[in-house]
Write an enzyme that holds these catalytic residues in place. Structure first.
Site, short mmCIF file in Angstrom:
data_model
loop_
_atom_site.label_atom_id
_atom_site.label_comp_id
_atom_site.label_asym_id
_atom_site.label_seq_id
_atom_site.Cartn_x
_atom_site.Cartn_y
_atom_site.Cartn_z
N TYR A 292 -3.19 -0.22 10.28
CA TYR A 292 -3.03 -0.76 8.93
C TYR A 292 -1.65 -0.40 8.38
CZ TYR A 292 -4.12 -1.75 4.01
OH TYR A 292 -4.11 -2.24 2.72
N SER B 155 0.84 -1.20 0.00
CA SER B 155 0.00 0.00 0.00
C SER B 155 0.87 1.24 0.00
CB SER B 155 -0.90 -0.01 1.24
OG SER B 155 -1.60 1.20 1.38
#
Length: 295
Positions: free
Chosen positions: A151, A138
């Site tokens: 996250y 990500s």
């Protein structure tokens, strides 16, 4: 006729994993094993899409072992590529995240990936030291945003894992390790993160220093009508980069997918820390500092 290459993909019930599985399967160049974490999704993958599928739930180590063994049985013990994809989000301010919430998200987003990756590396070494391992990372594995600490921490750990494994395997194998730095993509990660928010963060909102932010921005985004993020693309954009990573003779260590990923990673390299902090705070609606947290 050359045999189709084999690839194991996780998180295939929807979004990135589903698009990757369907696209590679349709190409005819790949024998795809599209794994899901729920039995009903495994059944749907077989019946609806005609793609081989097995159960792999990152939170349950026994399914990782059994699912990988099932794939190896079908391929005769070989595997050309692994695409780790399944993950979940757990949004909230760092000071509000219970330690058990971090343990839970690391189990799914990192420890499970590590388990499956080790198994794939062992199989690839046994077949002559060749293969591709692609990790769906990500932008948040390179840039930290407020309210995304949990996250982001798992993705930063994944980036370290990719770099270490790539360097180690380059010593004596032709196994390539690639990270896809995905930005805003239309998936169900927002919807799927609601249960984790309700379990870990919602009970703390009333006493949080960020109560106003949760109520005015975070919760409406999480539960309200879906609105596209800036620069958001469809899962097919990730599949395109995955295909490049799988086919390139000398793949890059990482591929950025969306323009926000390119932009934020570039800005992080060129801006002083204080200036980049302002950029990220503005992007999240938290600038001017300390003025948007309270009524």
């Amino acid at each position: 006729m050359a045999r189709a290459r084999t690839i194991l993909i996780t998180g295939c019930s929807s979004g990135i994993g589903l698009d990757a599985a369907r696209t590679l399967h349709a190409s005819g160049e790949w024998r795809v094993f599209a794994c899901c974490r729920k039995e009903e999704d495994v059944d749907a993958m077989r019946a609806r899409h005609g793609i081989e599928s097995f159960l792999i739930d990152y939170s349950k180590p026994e399914t990782i072992e059994r699912g990988f063994e099932d794939v190896m049985r079908e391929t005769g013990g070989t595997l050309d590529a692994l695409f780790n994809n399944g993950a979940h989000g757990s949004g909230g301010a760092a000071e509000d995240i219970p330690t058990d919430a971090l343990r839970a998200i690391f189990e799914v987003n990192f420890f499970g990936w590590h388990d499956l990756t080790r198994r794939a590396v062992k199989a690839m070494r046994a077949q002559g030291g060749r293969g591709r391992i692609v990790q769906c990372s990500s932008i948040l594995g390179n840039v930290v945003m407020p309210m995304r600490m949990a996250y982001s921490a798992t993705k930063f750990a994944l980036e370290a894992h990719c770099d270490a494994l790539r360097l180690e395997l380059s010593h004596d194998t032709d196994i390539k390790v690639i990270s896809l730095n995905v930005g805003p993509i239309r998936t169900k990660i927002r919807e799927n993160s609601r249960a984790h928010f309700e379990r870990w963060i919602a009970p703390l909102v009333e006493v949080s220093a960020f109560r106003s932010f949760y109520e005015k921005k975070f919760v409406p985004r999480l539960y309200g009508p879906y609105k596209k993020d800036m620069g958001e693309l469809e899962p097919s954009a990730v599949t395109a980069k995955l295909t490049l990573a799988l086919d390139a003779r000398r793949p890059a260590p990482r591929y950025s997918v969306t323009w926000p990923t390119h932009a934020f990673m570039f800005l992080k390299r060129i801006l002083p820390g204080w200036a980049f902090d302002q950029v990220t705070l503005r992007a999240m609606g938290l600038w001017p500092a300390a003025k948007k947290l309270h009524p």
